[in-house]
Design a protein around this motif. Structure first.
Motif, PDB file in Angstrom:
ATOM      1  N   GLU A  31      44.450  30.293  45.853  1.00  0.00           N
ATOM      2  CA  GLU A  31      45.225  30.633  44.836  1.00  0.00           C
ATOM      3  C   GLU A  31      46.421  29.992  44.850  1.00  0.00           C
ATOM      4  OE1 GLU A  31      44.935  34.996  44.853  1.00  0.00           O
ATOM      5  OE2 GLU A  31      42.540  34.758  44.175  1.00  0.00           O
ATOM      6  N   ARG A  32      47.083  29.663  45.907  1.00  0.00           N
ATOM      7  CA  ARG A  32      48.097  28.809  46.092  1.00  0.00           C
ATOM      8  C   ARG A  32      48.358  27.337  45.616  1.00  0.00           C
ATOM      9  NH1 ARG A  32      49.720  29.359  51.850  1.00  0.00           N
ATOM     10  NH2 ARG A  32      47.971  30.764  52.162  1.00  0.00           N
ATOM     11  N   SER A  33      46.985  26.848  45.096  1.00  0.00           N
ATOM     12  CA  SER A  33      46.888  25.472  44.715  1.00  0.00           C
ATOM     13  C   SER A  33      47.748  25.233  43.671  1.00  0.00           C
ATOM     14  CB  SER A  33      45.369  25.369  44.355  1.00  0.00           C
ATOM     15  OG  SER A  33      45.292  24.106  43.570  1.00  0.00           O
ATOM     16  N   THR A  34      48.274  23.833  43.657  1.00  0.00           N
ATOM     17  CA  THR A  34      49.276  23.434  42.485  1.00  0.00           C
ATOM     18  C   THR A  34      48.549  22.142  41.966  1.00  0.00           C
ATOM     19  OG1 THR A  34      50.229  22.350  44.138  1.00  0.00           O
ATOM     20  CG2 THR A  34      51.405  24.176  43.544  1.00  0.00           C
ATOM     21  N   GLN A  35      47.711  21.497  42.268  1.00  0.00           N
ATOM     22  CA  GLN A  35      47.184  20.484  41.684  1.00  0.00           C
ATOM     23  C   GLN A  35      45.757  20.423  41.667  1.00  0.00           C
ATOM     24  OE1 GLN A  35      47.757  16.897  43.803  1.00  0.00           O
ATOM     25  NE2 GLN A  35      47.402  15.563  42.361  1.00  0.00           N
ATOM     26  N   LYS A  36      45.170  20.195  40.664  1.00  0.00           N
ATOM     27  CA  LYS A  36      43.633  20.045  40.654  1.00  0.00           C
ATOM     28  C   LYS A  36      43.097  18.957  40.977  1.00  0.00           C
ATOM     29  CE  LYS A  36      40.504  21.384  37.225  1.00  0.00           C
ATOM     30  NZ  LYS A  36      39.510  20.556  36.327  1.00  0.00           N
ATOM     31  N   ARG A  78      46.560  18.066  49.775  1.00  0.00           N
ATOM     32  CA  ARG A  78      47.030  19.569  50.311  1.00  0.00           C
ATOM     33  C   ARG A  78      45.967  20.238  50.475  1.00  0.00           C
ATOM     34  NH1 ARG A  78      49.994  22.539  46.379  1.00  0.00           N
ATOM     35  NH2 ARG A  78      50.326  24.064  48.272  1.00  0.00           N
ATOM     36  N   GLU A  90      45.239  23.462  50.268  1.00  0.00           N
ATOM     37  CA  GLU A  90      45.272  24.379  49.209  1.00  0.00           C
ATOM     38  C   GLU A  90      44.428  23.961  47.853  1.00  0.00           C
ATOM     39  OE1 GLU A  90      47.788  23.745  50.802  1.00  0.00           O
ATOM     40  OE2 GLU A  90      48.978  25.597  51.278  1.00  0.00           O
ATOM     41  N   ASP A  91      44.660  22.704  47.610  1.00  0.00           N
ATOM     42  CA  ASP A  91      44.155  21.967  46.355  1.00  0.00           C
ATOM     43  C   ASP A  91      42.731  21.610  46.777  1.00  0.00           C
ATOM     44  OD1 ASP A  91      46.552  22.247  45.219  1.00  0.00           O
ATOM     45  OD2 ASP A  91      47.274  20.140  45.677  1.00  0.00           O
TER      46      ASP A  91
END
Lengths: 261, 356, 451
Positions: free
Chosen positions: A160-165, A189, A191-192
């Motif tokens: 849920e903390r991802s910023t880039q797809k 990252r 997260e991504d």
């Protein structure tokens, strides 16, 4: 006929027991433990645990087993498959919660993902399961999680903390693992990457839903339903609300369904 | 012990019918059966004044058996088949419907006399269509016999390409139209007599039955190539007879261009006798097409994707009637799939294919 | 002058013309398929353990089957499939200089093979144990049937070792390349199969191919295929088809007198066995079954089996299904019903008509997914569903057999529209996924029983 029924769901990851009073229509106790290598022994232990929790004795109850190890135990009274159990469990939960009737169930399990399509009366109309390959199942998450050194429970939060797809192209768990390694090498990252893994699973599930046909309402259960990220992604992808079990932990739904027999 | 099973009951039945009718039509008179005894409708007398041409012809030194307006016989019609009026000595029926039409136009017979015959034709044709060709027509029987001879000799058959099949259909239309036109010419007084008498009853003049039946009936006629008009028609009839003889290799060659058959074929589609195919049961094995004497692709293609896309309907039983179909029901007799091909009369199932 | 006279005569006589043109084509087509300039050198070694495993697998199948009370006649089929009786018979036949010809798929006209006094043996293999040796040559990602068949040849098992010649139709990609590889080990002829099966061009191409095959077979065996011989063999195979059809129809009964595994066992014995004996025994079996028909009961679910071929001893899925309480009462497998279902019905007993009937029978009614269109297969399924009163459809898929997999979507849609339940089993020859398949099939049967 005994009114007290214990549903034992011996899954590939965890063994779940629900003790249910059929006349009163309430769950008396529940217990879970990881299945390990000896499903019979585990089932016995979990059952005892559940009985102890509800201070019940084994003589008073009927035992219905389901899940992969449903034929492993020799103390059961009845055997049903997890698909039938799941449909029953969900129908009961929905009725109790006063929700609109469910027509599609997504059961994201450790080794199997099932999409069950129900008719108006809660009977199974059609179902699909993933084939031999682990794509789109909990196993997929587990494999990638262990590769990244992250516990399965923490994956959702991370995603849920991802910023880039990021798109993971491989559906196969083994190939996806290779893909993740190369993504790490590219300094992406974490997260991504984790979010990418989640969307990959969701894509796979959506494809399976398409096979049986998506019809309202949709209900999400199984161990995977604990993962809030998948739930959110599914809602977003299908563009509609997807119900979760509120009265009982999602991973107990199948065991509950077994106990309804 | 199980009863000995007839492998192809319908075909057997058809052969029996063909032989019976052949004897009845071609040699019926030998058994005392004459048209006069069986007639439903009165004969139409040819106008008396035409009798004079008879003597005129005699003066010209022609045998009276030459087809032409010197032969004013009473005429009528009965079964819609191709028999021949030159079966005078032995035959039961003497006329086909094309002959009747041609004669009526040639004589300018009043409609009130013609109509009952036309009505009879329609009554016989509507329910059965070209069933007459397959089961009754003696000319059809002769063609089938020629083909059987080839089979017995073990010679390979020859099948026609689509293009040739199509051109044959064209010939049959052309034949029909020219026969009617020539009959009209022979009836119009404005044309010179030499022309009129030569084109009179052109159907009989060019018909292959003129070659075949008189010989069978023991009353051979003279085939004259003079004068020019007769010559043309005699040449044509020779060609058509050879063409019919080709049914030794190609099944039912004459039937493909027969003008009588063309008339009957109007009632083939949408008539009372229908054939249907259950396209789900059909395995597309191609047997029906292979055994069809007229190579009607309809019976097979009714399931093909070309038609399916065009029709886009989900109807399961498809009508497989075809203009050229002679209702020999060989396709149904050979079809190995139970209940796949059906014959219906008035939408009631008569029989269907079964495994053998 | 003489030449022109002959030409003119030929032009007049359609038969002469035809005979002439076909002869030209035949002469053109008679060359060998493969140049073989770059032979491969496999090093697979025969391993006794594999044969042991094979025997074990077969034994397991038999044990499961023997749990039921079965007709007495079935012991014959088991004997042919599990012992070396037939192999020994074929060895004797070979000593008498009869040719043993291996065939793949359903497209090689057995009428022609019998007519030239050779013995056809269908080689499509269902043994898991022979897959591994074949992976030396073939890639891992290829259908198990191909690998299993090649492996059996590499190891020199039973029927594979006896074949003087193998005829392979160009159906799927696997079969195409299998031919080239096998050609290094045994002479292989390829039959070029059209990709469309219409009655226009494809039928003509295939007819020429069959004519060529006849010519080649005559040369290969040294026996002329005369009209009489051809007729005799057509009638012989027609008899086999009739007996088979009788057995097939008996399964319409409820409860079916014979289960799906036994039925496939019988059909697949026909791959190898002496045809006269097979007809006689099956006749006997049908009589026996007819006398033991039970009154209609509300019995187990009746399933229709379709999809990729299931070949002895790979009865894994069937064992699971029938142990779980359902019965397979009809199938649309090329290794089952489709193998013997269609008859050859020549219009007449002339050379041309017989050959054409043979060519048509093997091409036109085929439901193999290697053709461009699947409607015939869907029609066949729907008609079987109706005829056999089917409760559900079992779609068997072999992993990496793309053709059946591609057709799955359309068929699922058609069945869904008609409210016919279907389950897809995606598997291969290995035993590792038994439990997963069990779950799916049991759930499917529970679903059927609640409908």
């Amino acid at each position: 006929m005994k009114d007290l029924v214990a549903g034992i769901d011996i899954g590939s990851v965890a063994t779940k027991v629900v003790v249910f009073h059929q006349e009163k229509g309430e769950v008396l106790s529940q217990a879970v433990s990881s299945t390990g290598v000896n499903p019979k022994l585990t089932a016995q232990e979990v059952l005892n645990k559940a009985l102890a929790l509800g201070s019940l004795s084994k003589e008073d109850i009927r035992i219905v087993s389901t899940g992969y190890g449903r034929r492993c135990i020799d103390f059961g009274d009845k055997v049903v498959t997890e698909i039938t159990s799941c449909a029953k469990g969900v129908t009961w939960i929905v009725k109790k919660g006063g929700l609109s009737p469910v027509r599609t169930i997504i059961d994201l399990g450790g080794q199997d993902t099932k999409i069950i399509s129900l008719d108006e009366d809660g009977g199974i109309r059609d179902f699909v399961m993933n084939d031999k390959c682990a794509a789109g199942t909990g196993k997929f998450l587990e494999v990638i999680g262990s590769r990244l050194g992250i516990a399965v429970e923490d994956l959702a939060e991370l995603a849920e903390r991802s910023t880039q797809k990021i798109t993971i192209n491989s559906t196969c768990a083994v190939f996806a693992e290779t893909e993740v390694i190369s993504l790490i090498a590219q300094n992406k990252r974490i997260e991504d990457i984790v979010a990418g893994i989640h969307s990959s699973i969701v894509e796979r599930i959506v494809n399976m839903i398409r096979v049986v046909g998506e019809r309202d309402s949709i209900f999400f259960c199984g161990g995977g339903a604990k993962n809030s990220s998948i739930h959110k992604l599914l809602e977003k992808r299908l563009n509609r609300r997807i119900y979760l079990s509120e009265s009982i932990d999602p991973q107990f739904v199948v065991a509950l369904g077994a106990a309804l027999n | 012990m199980e009863k000995a099973k007839v492998k192809r009951p319908i075909t057997l039945l058809r052969h029996i019918s063909q032989i019976t009718f052949f004897i009845f039509i071609v040699f019926g008179a030998l058994f005392g059966l004459k048209k006069q005894h069986l007639s439903l409708l009165p004969f139409i007398e040819a106008p008396k004044e035409y009798g004079e041409y008879k003597s005129q012809l005699r003066q010209e030194g022609r045998n009276i058996a030459i087809v032409g307006p010197g032969y004013p016989q009473a005429f009528d019609t009965f079964l819609p088949i191709k028999s021949c009026r030159f079966l005078r000595q032995t035959g039961t029926f003497r006329a086909c419907f094309m002959h009747f039409l041609s004669e009526c136009i040639g004589w300018a017979t009043p409609l009130r006399l013609v109509l009952p015959h036309v009505l009879l034709f329609v009554i016989l044709a509507v329910p059965f269509g070209r069933l007459w060709c397959g089961w009754v027509c003696p000319l059809g029987f002769i063609q089938d016999t020629l083909n059987t001879m080839r089979k017995t000799l073990g010679l390979n058959p020859h099948s026609l390409s689509d293009r040739i099949k199509k051109s044959f259909r064209g010939i049959s239309y052309g034949l029909f139209v020219s026969i009617i036109l020539l009959s009209v010419i022979s009836a119009v007084a404005a044309f010179p007599w030499t022309l009129r008498k030569q084109v009179y009853l052109s159907i009989c003049q060019m018909c292959p039955s003129r070659f075949i039946f008189p010989y069978l009936g023991g009353w051979p006629i003279v085939h004259s190539f003079i004068p020019f008009g007769y010559g043309v028609f005699t040449t044509l009839s020779t060609i058509f007879t050879i063409f019919l003889g080709m049914s030794f290799f190609i099944k039912r060659t004459w039937c493909r261009i027969c003008p009588s058959g063309l008339l009957l074929s109007v009632f083939n589609r949408g008539g009372l006798l229908n054939k249907e195919k259950d396209i789900l049961k059909c395995t597309r094995c191609g047997i029906c097409l292979a055994v069809c004497p007229l190579q009607n692709e309809n019976v097979y293609l009714e399931k093909s994707h070309i038609k399916k896309n065009r029709m886009m309907e989900l109807k399961r039983d498809r009508n497989i009637d075809h203009k050229a179909c002679i209702h020999c029901f060989r396709c149904i007799d050979f079809c190995p799939e139970e209940g796949c091909l059906k014959v219906k009369f008035l939408h009631i199932k008569i029989f269907s294919s079964r495994p053998h | 002058m003489g030449y022109h006279l002959v030409r003119a005569l030929e032009f007049l006589c359609p038969v002469c013309r035809m005979a002439d043109s076909s002869k030209e084509k035949i002469i053109k087509g008679i060359e060998e398929e493969f140049e073989g300039r770059y032979p491969i050198r496999p090093i697979a070694e025969r391993d006794d353990k594999i044969e042991e495993d094979l025997a074990k697998g077969i034994q397991k199948n038999l044990e499961l089957l023997h749990r039921y009370s079965r007709p007495d006649h079935l012991s014959y089929y088991e004997e042919i499939l599990t012992t070396s009786i037939r192999v020994n018979e074929l060895k004797l036949a070979k000593e008498e200089e009869r040719k043993i010809i291996g065939i793949f798929c359903n497209f090689v006209p057995q009428e022609l093979l019998y007519a030239c006094d050779s013995i056809p043996v269908r080689l499509c293999a269902g043994t898991y144990e022979t897959i591994h040796p074949a992976e030396e040559i073939l890639p891992r990602d290829i259908c198990p049937l191909i690998k299993s068949s090649l492996g059996a040849k590499l190891l020199g098992l039973g029927y594979f070792e006896l074949c003087d010649l193998v005829i392979i139709p160009t159906t799927c990609d696997g079969k195409k390349k299998l031919g080239e590889i096998l050609n290094n080990l045994v002479p292989v002829w390829m039959l070029e199969l059209p990709q469309k099966k219409d009655i226009g061009s494809a039928e003509g191409l295939w007819f020429d191919e069959i004519k060529t095959l006849r010519e080649r077979l005559q040369q290969f065996t040294g026996n002329k295929i005369t009209g009489k011989r051809l007729r005799d063999s057509i009638e012989l195979l027609h008899k086999r088809q009739e007996v088979f059809y009788r057995l097939h129809r008996l399964r319409r009964h409820n409860p079916p007198p014979i289960n799906g595994r036994d039925f496939l066992l019988i059909t697949q014995t026909g791959f190898y066995d002496d045809i006269d004996r097979w007809i006689e025994k099956t006749e006997g079996l049908c009589d026996e079954l007819k006398h033991h028909l039970q009154p209609a009961t509300h019995s187990s679910p009746r399933l229709l089996l379709t999809g990729a071929p299931i070949i002895w001893p790979n009865y894994k899925v069937l064992n699971i299904v029938e142990e779980a309480g359902a019965t397979i009462v009809a199938d649309e497998l090329c290794s089952g019903t489709q193998f013997l279902y269609e008859p050859v019905e020549p219009d007449e007993w002339t050379d041309e008509a017989m050959l054409r009937a043979i060519a048509n029978r093997y091409l036109l009614p085929s439901t193999c997914p290697c053709f461009i269109e699947s409607s015939d297969r869907i029609d066949r399924l729907l008609s079987l569903i109706e005829e056999f009163n089917i409760d559900g459809v079992l779609y068997h898929l072999l992993r990496l057999c793309q053709l059946y997999d591609i057709e799955l979507y359309r068929i699922r849609q058609v069945l869904k529209d008609r409210n016919i339940p279907m389950i897809t089993i995606h598997t291969d020859y290995s035993q590792e996924d038994i439990e997963q398949i069990k779950t799916r099939i049991e759930a499917f049967l529970e679903m059927l029983s609640n409908r």
